[in-house]
Every structure is written in C-alpha cells, then in structure tokens.
Design a protein around this motif. Structure first.
Motif, PDB file in Angstrom:
ATOM      1  N   TYR A  95       0.820  -1.217   0.000  1.00  0.00           N
ATOM      2  CA  TYR A  95       0.000   0.000   0.000  1.00  0.00           C
ATOM      3  C   TYR A  95       0.852   1.265   0.000  1.00  0.00           C
ATOM      4  O   TYR A  95       0.438   2.291  -0.544  1.00  0.00           O
ATOM      5  N   ASP A  96       2.021   1.205   0.591  1.00  0.00           N
ATOM      6  CA  ASP A  96       2.910   2.371   0.568  1.00  0.00           C
ATOM      7  C   ASP A  96       3.314   2.691  -0.876  1.00  0.00           C
ATOM      8  O   ASP A  96       3.276   3.845  -1.299  1.00  0.00           O
ATOM      9  N   LEU A  97       3.666   1.650  -1.640  1.00  0.00           N
ATOM     10  CA  LEU A  97       3.997   1.856  -3.061  1.00  0.00           C
ATOM     11  C   LEU A  97       2.780   2.372  -3.833  1.00  0.00           C
ATOM     12  O   LEU A  97       2.910   3.253  -4.678  1.00  0.00           O
ATOM     13  N   ALA A  98       1.616   1.834  -3.522  1.00  0.00           N
ATOM     14  CA  ALA A  98       0.389   2.249  -4.217  1.00  0.00           C
ATOM     15  C   ALA A  98       0.104   3.725  -3.984  1.00  0.00           C
ATOM     16  O   ALA A  98      -0.266   4.446  -4.917  1.00  0.00           O
ATOM     17  N   ASN A  99       0.278   4.175  -2.766  1.00  0.00           N
ATOM     18  CA  ASN A  99      -0.026   5.561  -2.444  1.00  0.00           C
ATOM     19  C   ASN A  99       0.993   6.541  -3.011  1.00  0.00           C
ATOM     20  O   ASN A  99       0.679   7.705  -3.231  1.00  0.00           O
ATOM     21  N   LYS A 100       2.194   6.060  -3.276  1.00  0.00           N
ATOM     22  CA  LYS A 100       3.228   6.914  -3.860  1.00  0.00           C
ATOM     23  C   LYS A 100       3.261   6.829  -5.390  1.00  0.00           C
ATOM     24  O   LYS A 100       3.941   7.616  -6.039  1.00  0.00           O
TER      25      LYS A 100
END
Length: 124
Positions: A95-100
C-alpha cells in the motif's frame, strides 16, 4: 392567440427544453460513469510493481494518468476505490507503493488506499 397566452406557451416551452437538457446531461454523466473493468484495465500493468517494487512499467504510469483523467468527480473516485480495494487486498499489494505511485509517475492524483479504506470518504 393573445399575447399573454403566447407568453405562457413560450415559458412552458423554455421549461420543457431546460428539463430535457438537464435530464440529458444527467444521463450522459451516468453513461460515462467509470466501470470496474475499465479501472482494473488501467491499473493492472502496475501489479508487479505494487507487489515487489522496482522499476515502474510505462504502461502502469499511462494507466495511472488515464485513471486520474477519467475519475475526476467524487462519485467516479469512489467507484474507482470500490473497484480497486478488493483487488489490492487479494493480490497483497504494498500500500505504501500504491499511495506513492501517482507522484512517482508524475501524475497529480492523490490517493490513500488502505486495506480498510471507506471508499465513501475518498477525497477528490
């Protein structure tokens, strides 16, 4: 036909035309509402990146840009969230990659997807 009956007829005609235009506009927006297959087609090129990181495929950034262009209204953003949420969970994305991802692709599209996101509260 007297002047006052012509005036009343003209007003009714204008009201009918205005109503038709409003209904047509609303119907056109409903017809253009974002659909899950379209959303998923846009983001699926990002799947390997969202699971493992690494280089972001060009097709992924193109899909993110297209999603940002397509889902501009709150209802469309909510629908995109509804479409993406279960897929993101089932594929165990980062999710961190998705949000960035949008910023990494140079796309101005704020997102804060989490496993428990309430899609009705998505901001736009």
């Amino acid at each position: 036909m007297g002047a006052s009956s012509r005036s009343a007829h003209s007003k009714r005609t204008c009201l009918i035309i205005a109503t038709i235009m409003i209904v047509a506009t609303l119907s056109a927006h409903e017809a253009q509402a974002i659909k899950c297959p379209d959303v998923l087609k846009m983001v699926m090129p990002c799947l390997s990146y969202l699971k493992k990181g690494g280089a972001i495929p060009a097709a992924c950034c193109a899909g993110v840009a297209n999603l940002a262009k397509t889902a501009k209204t709150k209802p469309d953003r909510e629908q995109a969230c509804v479409c993406i949420k279960p897929v993101a969970k089932s594929y165990s994305i980062n999710y961190d990659l998705a949000n960035k991802l949008p910023a990494a692709c140079g796309v101005d599209y704020k997102i804060n997807i989490t496993p428990n996101i309430d899609c009705s509260k998505v901001k736009y």
